[in-house]
Write a protein that holds these residues in place. Structure first.
Motif, short mmCIF file in Angstrom:
data_model
loop_
_atom_site.label_atom_id
_atom_site.label_comp_id
_atom_site.label_asym_id
_atom_site.label_seq_id
_atom_site.Cartn_x
_atom_site.Cartn_y
_atom_site.Cartn_z
N SER A 107 0.86 -1.10 -0.06
CA SER A 107 -0.16 -0.06 0.01
C SER A 107 0.96 1.23 -0.04
O SER A 107 1.81 1.25 0.75
CB SER A 107 -1.01 0.00 1.38
N SER B 272 1.73 4.65 1.26
CA SER B 272 1.14 5.25 2.38
C SER B 272 1.42 6.73 2.15
O SER B 272 0.35 7.56 2.60
CB SER B 272 2.04 4.78 3.82
N SER B 273 2.30 7.25 1.60
CA SER B 273 2.43 8.56 1.11
C SER B 273 3.33 8.71 -0.16
O SER B 273 4.24 7.76 -0.24
CB SER B 273 3.07 9.33 2.26
N THR C 89 6.61 6.29 0.62
CA THR C 89 6.36 5.21 1.84
C THR C 89 5.57 4.32 1.49
O THR C 89 4.45 4.55 1.03
CB THR C 89 6.13 5.99 3.08
N SER D 150 3.63 0.22 2.83
CA SER D 150 3.30 -0.41 3.83
C SER D 150 2.96 -1.86 3.66
O SER D 150 2.19 -1.87 2.62
CB SER D 150 2.46 0.40 4.74
N ALA E 45 6.77 -0.56 7.33
CA ALA E 45 7.22 0.51 6.51
C ALA E 45 8.25 0.28 5.55
O ALA E 45 9.43 0.13 6.17
CB ALA E 45 7.07 1.94 7.21
N THR F 66 -0.95 8.37 -3.28
CA THR F 66 -1.36 7.90 -1.73
C THR F 66 -2.62 6.88 -1.79
O THR F 66 -3.38 7.52 -2.33
CB THR F 66 -1.54 8.92 -0.78
N THR G 273 -2.79 0.56 -4.25
CA THR G 273 -2.28 -0.88 -3.93
C THR G 273 -1.78 -1.34 -5.16
O THR G 273 -1.96 -1.29 -6.21
CB THR G 273 -3.54 -1.69 -3.45
#
Length: 525
Positions: free
Chosen positions: A88, A90-91, A238, A240, A245, A279, A282
Protein backbone atom coordinates in the motif's frame (compact mmCIF):
# COMPACT_ATOMS: atom_id res chain seq x y z
CA UNK A 1 59.02 23.56 38.70
CA UNK A 2 62.75 23.04 38.36
CA UNK A 3 63.05 23.74 34.59
CA UNK A 4 62.29 26.75 32.42
CA UNK A 5 60.71 26.62 28.97
CA UNK A 6 64.02 26.56 27.08
CA UNK A 7 65.33 23.69 29.18
CA UNK A 8 62.02 21.90 28.79
CA UNK A 9 62.12 22.17 25.02
CA UNK A 10 65.69 20.90 25.01
CA UNK A 11 64.66 17.91 27.07
CA UNK A 12 61.78 17.24 24.72
CA UNK A 13 64.17 17.34 21.79
CA UNK A 14 66.44 14.96 23.67
CA UNK A 15 63.63 12.45 23.75
CA UNK A 16 63.52 12.72 19.97
CA UNK A 17 60.22 10.96 19.54
CA UNK A 18 58.52 13.76 21.45
CA UNK A 19 59.73 16.43 19.03
CA UNK A 20 56.20 16.59 17.65
CA UNK A 21 54.51 19.83 18.56
CA UNK A 22 51.04 20.89 19.63
CA UNK A 23 49.82 20.60 16.03
CA UNK A 24 51.41 17.32 14.92
CA UNK A 25 50.60 15.45 18.13
CA UNK A 26 46.80 15.93 18.05
CA UNK A 27 46.90 15.10 14.34
CA UNK A 28 48.73 11.84 15.03
CA UNK A 29 46.22 11.14 17.80
CA UNK A 30 43.31 11.51 15.37
CA UNK A 31 44.88 9.03 12.95
CA UNK A 32 45.72 6.52 15.68
CA UNK A 33 42.39 6.74 17.51
CA UNK A 34 40.48 6.19 14.25
CA UNK A 35 42.78 3.26 13.40
CA UNK A 36 42.24 1.64 16.82
CA UNK A 37 38.48 2.24 16.65
CA UNK A 38 38.36 0.68 13.19
CA UNK A 39 40.46 -2.38 14.05
CA UNK A 40 38.73 -3.04 17.36
CA UNK A 41 35.24 -2.64 15.91
CA UNK A 42 33.07 -5.73 16.31
CA UNK A 43 30.48 -5.92 13.50
CA UNK A 44 26.91 -6.63 14.50
CA UNK A 45 24.58 -8.54 12.19
CA UNK A 46 21.13 -7.23 11.45
CA UNK A 47 18.42 -8.02 8.93
CA UNK A 48 16.09 -5.98 6.76
CA UNK A 49 13.26 -6.98 4.48
CA UNK A 50 13.53 -6.08 0.80
CA UNK A 51 10.44 -5.84 -1.37
CA UNK A 52 10.07 -5.29 -5.12
CA UNK A 53 7.14 -4.02 -7.17
CA UNK A 54 6.48 -2.41 -10.54
CA UNK A 55 4.12 0.00 -12.28
CA UNK A 56 3.90 1.19 -15.88
CA UNK A 57 6.86 -0.99 -16.76
CA UNK A 58 9.10 0.66 -14.14
CA UNK A 59 10.39 -1.75 -11.47
CA UNK A 60 11.63 -0.54 -8.08
CA UNK A 61 12.76 -1.95 -4.74
CA UNK A 62 12.73 -0.74 -1.15
CA UNK A 63 14.14 -1.78 2.24
CA UNK A 64 12.25 -1.87 5.52
CA UNK A 65 12.84 0.98 7.91
CA UNK A 66 13.00 -1.53 10.74
CA UNK A 67 16.20 -3.43 11.38
CA UNK A 68 15.81 -6.88 12.94
CA UNK A 69 18.42 -8.20 15.32
CA UNK A 70 17.72 -11.85 14.53
CA UNK A 71 16.71 -13.79 11.44
CA UNK A 72 13.74 -15.47 13.12
CA UNK A 73 12.00 -12.14 13.78
CA UNK A 74 12.69 -10.92 10.23
CA UNK A 75 11.44 -14.19 8.74
CA UNK A 76 8.22 -14.01 10.77
CA UNK A 77 7.49 -10.52 9.48
CA UNK A 78 8.39 -11.61 5.95
CA UNK A 79 5.79 -14.40 6.09
CA UNK A 80 3.16 -11.90 7.18
CA UNK A 81 4.04 -9.60 4.26
CA UNK A 82 3.98 -12.46 1.76
CA UNK A 83 0.61 -13.70 3.01
CA UNK A 84 -0.91 -10.30 2.20
CA UNK A 85 0.64 -10.22 -1.28
CA UNK A 86 0.20 -6.48 -1.77
CA UNK A 87 1.87 -3.16 -0.96
CA UNK A 88 0.00 0.00 0.00
CA UNK A 89 1.31 3.47 -0.87
CA UNK A 90 1.15 5.31 2.47
CA UNK A 91 2.51 8.57 1.06
CA UNK A 92 3.93 9.83 -2.22
CA UNK A 93 5.41 13.28 -2.72
CA UNK A 94 6.98 14.87 -5.77
CA UNK A 95 8.68 18.25 -5.54
CA UNK A 96 11.29 20.30 -7.28
CA UNK A 97 14.52 20.82 -5.33
CA UNK A 98 17.30 23.23 -6.21
CA UNK A 99 20.93 22.54 -5.41
CA UNK A 100 23.26 25.52 -5.09
CA UNK A 101 26.65 25.27 -6.78
CA UNK A 102 29.67 24.55 -4.58
CA UNK A 103 31.74 27.41 -3.25
CA UNK A 104 35.09 28.21 -4.81
CA UNK A 105 38.12 26.32 -3.53
CA UNK A 106 40.32 27.38 -0.70
CA UNK A 107 43.53 25.37 -0.31
CA UNK A 108 42.04 22.74 2.01
CA UNK A 109 38.96 22.18 -0.17
CA UNK A 110 41.23 21.76 -3.21
CA UNK A 111 43.54 19.36 -1.37
CA UNK A 112 40.61 17.24 -0.16
CA UNK A 113 38.98 16.92 -3.57
CA UNK A 114 42.27 16.28 -5.38
CA UNK A 115 43.13 13.57 -2.86
CA UNK A 116 39.72 11.94 -3.36
CA UNK A 117 39.72 12.12 -7.16
CA UNK A 118 43.40 12.01 -8.15
CA UNK A 119 44.98 10.48 -5.03
CA UNK A 120 47.56 13.29 -4.79
CA UNK A 121 48.91 13.98 -1.31
CA UNK A 122 48.06 17.33 0.28
CA UNK A 123 51.72 18.32 0.03
CA UNK A 124 51.88 17.45 -3.68
CA UNK A 125 48.74 19.46 -4.37
CA UNK A 126 50.18 22.49 -2.57
CA UNK A 127 53.47 22.17 -4.48
CA UNK A 128 51.63 22.00 -7.81
CA UNK A 129 49.36 24.92 -6.92
CA UNK A 130 52.41 26.96 -5.87
CA UNK A 131 54.06 26.16 -9.21
CA UNK A 132 50.96 27.34 -11.08
CA UNK A 133 50.95 30.52 -8.99
CA UNK A 134 54.59 31.17 -9.88
CA UNK A 135 53.67 30.63 -13.56
CA UNK A 136 51.01 33.31 -13.08
CA UNK A 137 48.07 31.12 -14.11
CA UNK A 138 46.61 30.58 -10.62
CA UNK A 139 45.92 33.01 -7.79
CA UNK A 140 47.68 32.77 -4.41
CA UNK A 141 47.16 29.16 -3.28
CA UNK A 142 47.69 29.37 0.50
CA UNK A 143 44.27 30.83 1.13
CA UNK A 144 41.73 29.94 3.76
CA UNK A 145 38.78 31.69 2.09
CA UNK A 146 36.22 30.24 -0.33
CA UNK A 147 34.80 33.64 -1.23
CA UNK A 148 35.73 36.62 -3.40
CA UNK A 149 35.02 40.31 -2.98
CA UNK A 150 32.83 42.47 -5.21
CA UNK A 151 35.81 44.01 -7.04
CA UNK A 152 37.20 40.55 -7.86
CA UNK A 153 33.73 39.46 -9.00
CA UNK A 154 33.93 42.18 -11.65
CA UNK A 155 36.81 40.23 -13.22
CA UNK A 156 34.96 36.90 -13.41
CA UNK A 157 33.33 37.50 -16.83
CA UNK A 158 36.77 37.99 -18.37
CA UNK A 159 37.99 34.75 -16.74
CA UNK A 160 35.02 32.90 -18.20
CA UNK A 161 35.79 34.38 -21.63
CA UNK A 162 39.40 33.22 -21.23
CA UNK A 163 38.27 29.65 -20.53
CA UNK A 164 36.42 29.63 -23.86
CA UNK A 165 39.89 29.28 -25.37
CA UNK A 166 40.62 26.19 -23.22
CA UNK A 167 39.30 23.21 -25.24
CA UNK A 168 37.90 21.27 -22.29
CA UNK A 169 35.74 24.20 -21.15
CA UNK A 170 34.87 25.90 -24.43
CA UNK A 171 31.23 24.78 -24.53
CA UNK A 172 30.47 25.41 -20.85
CA UNK A 173 32.21 28.78 -20.77
CA UNK A 174 30.40 29.87 -23.96
CA UNK A 175 27.00 29.16 -22.38
CA UNK A 176 27.91 30.77 -19.05
CA UNK A 177 29.30 33.93 -20.66
CA UNK A 178 25.81 35.10 -21.62
CA UNK A 179 24.09 33.89 -18.41
CA UNK A 180 23.36 35.66 -15.16
CA UNK A 181 26.20 34.68 -12.82
CA UNK A 182 25.50 33.00 -9.48
CA UNK A 183 26.71 35.17 -6.57
CA UNK A 184 26.91 32.53 -3.83
CA UNK A 185 30.73 32.80 -3.62
CA UNK A 186 30.70 36.62 -3.48
CA UNK A 187 30.89 38.04 0.05
CA UNK A 188 33.31 40.78 1.09
CA UNK A 189 32.86 39.96 4.78
CA UNK A 190 34.10 36.37 4.34
CA UNK A 191 37.28 37.16 2.42
CA UNK A 192 40.32 36.77 4.67
CA UNK A 193 43.87 37.85 3.76
CA UNK A 194 43.47 36.25 0.33
CA UNK A 195 40.40 35.48 -1.76
CA UNK A 196 39.43 32.03 -3.02
CA UNK A 197 41.46 30.19 -5.63
CA UNK A 198 40.89 31.42 -9.18
CA UNK A 199 42.52 31.06 -12.56
CA UNK A 200 44.23 34.30 -13.65
CA UNK A 201 43.99 36.28 -16.89
CA UNK A 202 46.84 34.20 -18.37
CA UNK A 203 46.09 31.13 -20.45
CA UNK A 204 48.41 28.28 -19.39
CA UNK A 205 51.06 26.83 -21.70
CA UNK A 206 53.56 24.02 -21.29
CA UNK A 207 52.10 22.60 -18.06
CA UNK A 208 53.06 19.17 -16.81
CA UNK A 209 50.31 16.56 -16.70
CA UNK A 210 49.90 17.00 -12.92
CA UNK A 211 49.92 20.80 -13.15
CA UNK A 212 47.27 20.61 -15.87
CA UNK A 213 45.11 18.40 -13.64
CA UNK A 214 45.22 20.98 -10.80
CA UNK A 215 44.60 23.89 -13.16
CA UNK A 216 41.57 22.15 -14.64
CA UNK A 217 40.18 21.39 -11.16
CA UNK A 218 40.33 25.10 -10.24
CA UNK A 219 38.99 26.22 -13.63
CA UNK A 220 36.10 23.75 -13.43
CA UNK A 221 35.22 24.92 -9.92
CA UNK A 222 35.21 28.56 -11.10
CA UNK A 223 32.70 27.67 -13.82
CA UNK A 224 30.63 25.60 -11.39
CA UNK A 225 30.57 28.29 -8.70
CA UNK A 226 29.11 30.95 -11.02
CA UNK A 227 26.69 28.63 -12.86
CA UNK A 228 22.93 28.39 -12.18
CA UNK A 229 21.55 26.03 -9.58
CA UNK A 230 20.84 22.40 -10.43
CA UNK A 231 17.09 21.68 -10.46
CA UNK A 232 15.88 18.17 -9.64
CA UNK A 233 12.51 16.51 -9.35
CA UNK A 234 12.63 14.56 -6.10
CA UNK A 235 10.21 11.75 -5.31
CA UNK A 236 9.76 10.37 -1.79
CA UNK A 237 7.50 7.35 -1.27
CA UNK A 238 6.50 5.33 1.80
CA UNK A 239 5.03 1.87 1.30
CA UNK A 240 3.45 -0.39 3.91
CA UNK A 241 2.88 -4.13 4.14
CA UNK A 242 2.39 -6.48 7.07
CA UNK A 243 2.75 -3.61 9.52
CA UNK A 244 6.17 -2.67 8.16
CA UNK A 245 7.11 0.63 6.47
CA UNK A 246 9.37 0.78 3.42
CA UNK A 247 10.89 3.99 2.09
CA UNK A 248 12.39 4.86 -1.25
CA UNK A 249 13.60 8.04 -2.85
CA UNK A 250 14.25 8.96 -6.44
CA UNK A 251 15.51 12.05 -8.22
CA UNK A 252 15.68 13.12 -11.83
CA UNK A 253 17.66 16.14 -12.97
CA UNK A 254 15.47 18.59 -14.86
CA UNK A 255 18.11 21.31 -15.35
CA UNK A 256 21.75 20.35 -14.80
CA UNK A 257 22.97 23.88 -14.08
CA UNK A 258 26.42 23.76 -12.49
CA UNK A 259 26.53 19.96 -12.74
CA UNK A 260 26.95 20.25 -16.51
CA UNK A 261 30.50 21.61 -16.10
CA UNK A 262 32.17 18.30 -15.28
CA UNK A 263 29.32 16.05 -16.40
CA UNK A 264 30.34 13.50 -13.80
CA UNK A 265 28.16 10.49 -12.87
CA UNK A 266 25.57 11.26 -10.24
CA UNK A 267 25.82 9.88 -6.74
CA UNK A 268 23.97 6.66 -6.09
CA UNK A 269 20.23 7.25 -5.93
CA UNK A 270 20.34 10.70 -7.55
CA UNK A 271 19.18 9.42 -10.94
CA UNK A 272 16.59 6.86 -9.78
CA UNK A 273 13.39 7.13 -11.78
CA UNK A 274 10.18 6.08 -10.01
CA UNK A 275 6.73 5.62 -11.53
CA UNK A 276 3.77 7.89 -10.79
CA UNK A 277 2.50 6.64 -7.42
CA UNK A 278 -0.55 7.96 -5.57
CA UNK A 279 -1.29 7.86 -1.84
CA UNK A 280 -3.68 5.00 -1.06
CA UNK A 281 -2.77 3.05 -4.18
CA UNK A 282 -2.26 -0.72 -3.88
CA UNK A 283 0.39 -2.63 -5.84
CA UNK A 284 1.01 -6.36 -6.15
CA UNK A 285 4.06 -7.64 -4.31
CA UNK A 286 6.48 -9.17 -6.84
CA UNK A 287 9.46 -10.22 -4.73
CA UNK A 288 10.20 -10.20 -1.01
CA UNK A 289 13.21 -11.47 0.89
CA UNK A 290 15.31 -10.96 4.00
CA UNK A 291 18.67 -9.26 3.52
CA UNK A 292 21.54 -9.84 5.93
CA UNK A 293 23.71 -6.83 6.67
CA UNK A 294 26.18 -5.79 9.33
CA UNK A 295 27.23 -2.58 11.01
CA UNK A 296 30.44 -1.00 9.76
CA UNK A 297 33.18 0.92 11.58
CA UNK A 298 34.21 4.43 10.70
CA UNK A 299 36.66 4.16 7.80
CA UNK A 300 40.36 4.77 8.28
CA UNK A 301 41.44 8.34 7.66
CA UNK A 302 42.54 9.36 4.19
CA UNK A 303 44.36 12.64 3.66
CA UNK A 304 41.06 14.10 2.51
CA UNK A 305 39.16 13.06 5.65
CA UNK A 306 42.10 14.00 7.89
CA UNK A 307 42.22 17.50 6.43
CA UNK A 308 38.50 17.82 7.21
CA UNK A 309 39.07 16.53 10.74
CA UNK A 310 41.92 19.02 11.27
CA UNK A 311 39.78 21.83 9.93
CA UNK A 312 36.74 20.97 12.06
CA UNK A 313 38.27 19.33 15.13
CA UNK A 314 36.45 21.75 17.41
CA UNK A 315 33.24 19.79 16.93
CA UNK A 316 34.52 17.27 19.49
CA UNK A 317 34.94 19.92 22.21
CA UNK A 318 32.18 20.28 24.81
CA UNK A 319 32.96 23.84 25.93
CA UNK A 320 30.96 26.13 23.60
CA UNK A 321 33.37 29.07 23.78
CA UNK A 322 36.41 26.90 23.09
CA UNK A 323 34.55 25.12 20.30
CA UNK A 324 33.79 28.47 18.70
CA UNK A 325 37.43 29.52 19.06
CA UNK A 326 38.83 26.54 17.21
CA UNK A 327 36.00 26.29 14.67
CA UNK A 328 37.46 29.30 12.88
CA UNK A 329 41.04 28.01 12.92
CA UNK A 330 41.17 24.26 13.48
CA UNK A 331 44.48 22.42 13.87
CA UNK A 332 47.13 24.27 11.90
CA UNK A 333 46.32 26.60 9.02
CA UNK A 334 45.41 25.90 5.38
CA UNK A 335 49.03 26.62 4.47
CA UNK A 336 50.60 24.35 7.10
CA UNK A 337 48.33 21.30 7.32
CA UNK A 338 50.02 19.52 4.42
CA UNK A 339 53.41 20.04 6.10
CA UNK A 340 52.02 18.65 9.38
CA UNK A 341 50.97 15.43 7.61
CA UNK A 342 54.29 15.20 5.75
CA UNK A 343 56.15 15.56 9.06
CA UNK A 344 54.34 12.50 10.38
CA UNK A 345 55.39 10.58 7.25
CA UNK A 346 58.99 11.81 7.42
CA UNK A 347 59.37 10.76 11.06
CA UNK A 348 57.87 7.34 10.41
CA UNK A 349 54.77 7.79 12.57
CA UNK A 350 52.35 7.01 9.75
CA UNK A 351 52.39 5.34 6.33
CA UNK A 352 50.07 5.05 3.37
CA UNK A 353 48.06 1.91 2.68
CA UNK A 354 46.53 2.74 -0.70
CA UNK A 355 44.53 5.88 0.16
CA UNK A 356 44.37 5.18 3.89
CA UNK A 357 46.63 6.67 6.55
CA UNK A 358 47.87 3.95 8.89
CA UNK A 359 50.03 4.49 12.00
CA UNK A 360 53.33 2.63 12.29
CA UNK A 361 54.28 0.75 15.45
CA UNK A 362 56.25 3.79 16.52
CA UNK A 363 53.26 6.04 15.86
CA UNK A 364 50.99 3.82 17.97
CA UNK A 365 53.59 3.67 20.73
CA UNK A 366 53.76 7.46 20.84
CA UNK A 367 49.96 7.69 20.76
CA UNK A 368 49.60 5.25 23.65
CA UNK A 369 52.07 7.35 25.61
CA UNK A 370 50.59 10.80 24.96
CA UNK A 371 46.87 10.21 24.26
CA UNK A 372 45.79 11.21 27.78
CA UNK A 373 48.30 14.04 28.13
CA UNK A 374 48.06 17.76 27.52
CA UNK A 375 50.19 17.76 24.37
CA UNK A 376 47.63 15.63 22.49
CA UNK A 377 44.65 17.58 23.78
CA UNK A 378 42.70 19.41 21.06
CA UNK A 379 41.09 21.49 23.78
CA UNK A 380 44.50 22.97 24.59
CA UNK A 381 44.85 24.08 20.97
CA UNK A 382 41.39 25.64 21.20
CA UNK A 383 42.35 27.48 24.38
CA UNK A 384 45.42 28.92 22.70
CA UNK A 385 43.52 30.02 19.60
CA UNK A 386 40.83 31.58 21.77
CA UNK A 387 43.42 33.50 23.79
CA UNK A 388 45.34 34.61 20.70
CA UNK A 389 42.11 36.00 19.27
CA UNK A 390 41.53 37.93 22.50
CA UNK A 391 45.11 39.28 22.41
CA UNK A 392 44.44 40.54 18.88
CA UNK A 393 41.39 42.49 20.10
CA UNK A 394 43.11 43.69 23.28
CA UNK A 395 40.99 41.52 25.61
CA UNK A 396 43.94 39.45 26.86
CA UNK A 397 47.49 40.23 28.01
CA UNK A 398 50.26 38.76 25.79
CA UNK A 399 52.75 38.61 28.69
CA UNK A 400 50.35 36.54 30.77
CA UNK A 401 49.83 34.25 27.80
CA UNK A 402 53.61 33.89 27.42
CA UNK A 403 53.93 32.89 31.08
CA UNK A 404 51.11 30.37 30.67
CA UNK A 405 52.95 28.85 27.71
CA UNK A 406 56.11 28.46 29.79
CA UNK A 407 54.14 26.66 32.50
CA UNK A 408 52.40 24.51 29.91
CA UNK A 409 55.71 23.57 28.27
CA UNK A 410 57.19 22.54 31.60
CA UNK A 411 54.07 20.50 32.40
CA UNK A 412 54.01 18.55 29.14
CA UNK A 413 57.74 17.79 29.29
CA UNK A 414 57.40 16.61 32.90
CA UNK A 415 54.57 14.33 31.79
CA UNK A 416 56.53 13.01 28.82
CA UNK A 417 59.75 12.40 30.70
CA UNK A 418 57.80 10.42 33.27
CA UNK A 419 56.17 8.31 30.58
CA UNK A 420 57.29 4.87 29.50
CA UNK A 421 57.63 4.49 25.77
CA UNK A 422 58.18 1.24 23.91
CA UNK A 423 58.82 1.53 20.20
CA UNK A 424 60.93 -1.58 19.77
CA UNK A 425 59.97 -3.89 16.91
CA UNK A 426 56.96 -6.05 17.67
CA UNK A 427 57.71 -8.88 20.07
CA UNK A 428 61.26 -7.72 20.85
CA UNK A 429 62.57 -6.71 24.27
CA UNK A 430 65.39 -4.32 23.46
CA UNK A 431 67.14 -2.96 26.56
CA UNK A 432 69.96 -0.44 26.36
CA UNK A 433 73.30 -2.34 26.61
CA UNK A 434 74.98 0.58 28.35
CA UNK A 435 72.67 1.50 31.24
CA UNK A 436 70.91 -1.91 31.15
CA UNK A 437 67.70 -0.30 32.42
CA UNK A 438 65.90 1.62 29.71
CA UNK A 439 64.46 0.70 26.35
CA UNK A 440 65.99 1.53 22.99
CA UNK A 441 63.97 4.00 20.92
CA UNK A 442 64.02 3.63 17.15
CA UNK A 443 64.06 6.69 14.88
CA UNK A 444 64.59 7.36 11.21
CA UNK A 445 68.35 7.89 11.45
CA UNK A 446 69.32 6.65 14.91
CA UNK A 447 68.46 4.24 17.70
CA UNK A 448 69.12 5.56 21.18
CA UNK A 449 68.47 4.98 24.84
CA UNK A 450 65.19 6.36 26.16
CA UNK A 451 67.07 7.91 29.09
CA UNK A 452 68.29 11.36 28.07
CA UNK A 453 71.15 11.03 30.58
CA UNK A 454 72.44 7.87 28.88
CA UNK A 455 74.59 8.68 25.85
CA UNK A 456 74.08 5.38 24.02
CA UNK A 457 73.32 6.07 20.37
CA UNK A 458 73.57 3.96 17.22
CA UNK A 459 73.46 5.56 13.80
CA UNK A 460 71.55 3.56 11.21
CA UNK A 461 73.93 4.41 8.39
CA UNK A 462 77.05 2.27 8.57
CA UNK A 463 79.36 1.92 5.59
CA UNK A 464 76.67 3.18 3.22
CA UNK A 465 74.09 0.66 4.52
CA UNK A 466 70.92 1.58 6.38
CA UNK A 467 70.54 -0.83 9.30
CA UNK A 468 67.10 -2.32 9.87
CA UNK A 469 65.39 -2.47 13.27
CA UNK A 470 66.01 -6.22 13.34
CA UNK A 471 69.76 -5.80 12.70
CA UNK A 472 70.00 -3.18 15.44
CA UNK A 473 68.15 -5.44 17.89
CA UNK A 474 70.57 -8.28 17.13
CA UNK A 475 73.56 -5.99 17.54
CA UNK A 476 72.33 -4.63 20.87
CA UNK A 477 71.09 -7.90 22.37
CA UNK A 478 73.64 -10.37 20.97
CA UNK A 479 76.66 -8.12 20.51
CA UNK A 480 76.90 -8.84 16.77
CA UNK A 481 74.88 -9.30 13.60
CA UNK A 482 74.95 -12.01 10.96
CA UNK A 483 76.99 -11.29 7.84
CA UNK A 484 75.72 -8.19 6.04
CA UNK A 485 76.53 -7.72 2.37
CA UNK A 486 77.19 -4.49 0.50
CA UNK A 487 79.12 -2.18 2.82
CA UNK A 488 81.39 0.34 1.06
CA UNK A 489 84.77 1.63 2.19
CA UNK A 490 86.13 5.14 1.66
CA UNK A 491 87.24 4.28 -1.85
CA UNK A 492 83.73 3.11 -2.70
CA UNK A 493 84.64 -0.59 -2.87
CA UNK A 494 82.06 -3.08 -1.61
CA UNK A 495 82.71 -5.58 1.15
CA UNK A 496 80.79 -7.98 3.38
CA UNK A 497 81.06 -8.09 7.15
CA UNK A 498 79.20 -8.64 10.39
CA UNK A 499 78.79 -5.75 12.81
CA UNK A 500 79.99 -6.03 16.40
CA UNK A 501 79.29 -3.90 19.44
CA UNK A 502 82.66 -2.95 20.97
CA UNK A 503 83.26 -2.69 24.75
CA UNK A 504 83.17 1.13 24.46
CA UNK A 505 79.72 0.79 22.75
CA UNK A 506 81.02 1.84 19.35
CA UNK A 507 80.27 -0.33 16.31
CA UNK A 508 82.99 -2.20 14.39
CA UNK A 509 83.25 -4.71 11.56
CA UNK A 510 83.94 -8.41 11.87
CA UNK A 511 85.20 -10.00 8.67
CA UNK A 512 84.93 -13.72 7.89
CA UNK A 513 88.00 -15.52 9.27
CA UNK A 514 89.39 -12.27 10.69
CA UNK A 515 89.40 -10.63 14.08
CA UNK A 516 86.78 -7.97 14.77
CA UNK A 517 87.75 -4.50 13.59
CA UNK A 518 87.08 -1.87 16.21
CA UNK A 519 86.75 1.83 15.82
CA UNK A 520 90.52 2.46 15.90
CA UNK A 521 91.60 -0.65 14.05
CA UNK A 522 94.19 -0.07 11.36
CA UNK A 523 92.89 -2.88 9.15
CA UNK A 524 91.03 -1.89 6.02
CA UNK A 525 89.61 -3.89 3.26
Amino acid sequence: MGINSSQALSLAAGQGVFSLGRVQTPTLAMICSRYRENKQFVPRKYFQIKISAAKDGIAFSALSRNRFDDLAAASGTLRTIESGGTLSVSSAERRDASQEPPLLYDLIALQKEVNSKLNFSADKTLTLAQSLYEKKVLSYPRTGSRYISEDVFDEIPSRITLLQQYPRFTATASVLRDASLNRRSVDDTKVTDHHALLVTENLPEGLSQDEQAIYEMVAARLLEAFSPRCIKEVTEVTLSAGGEAFTLKGAVIKSAGWRAVRNEPEEEGEETTLPELQTGETLPLLISETVEKQTKPKPLHTESSLLSAMEHCGREIDDEQLRAGIREVGIGTPATRAAVIETLFARDYIRRDKKNLVPTEKGLAVYDTVKDKKIANVEMTATWENTLAKIETGEADPLSFHRDIEVYTAQIVTELLAATLDVAPSGEQCVCPKCKKNRILFFGKVAKCADVDCSFTLFRNKGGKELTDKQIVELVTKGSTPLIKGFKNREGKSFDAALVLNPDFTVGYSFPDRKPQGKKSGKKK
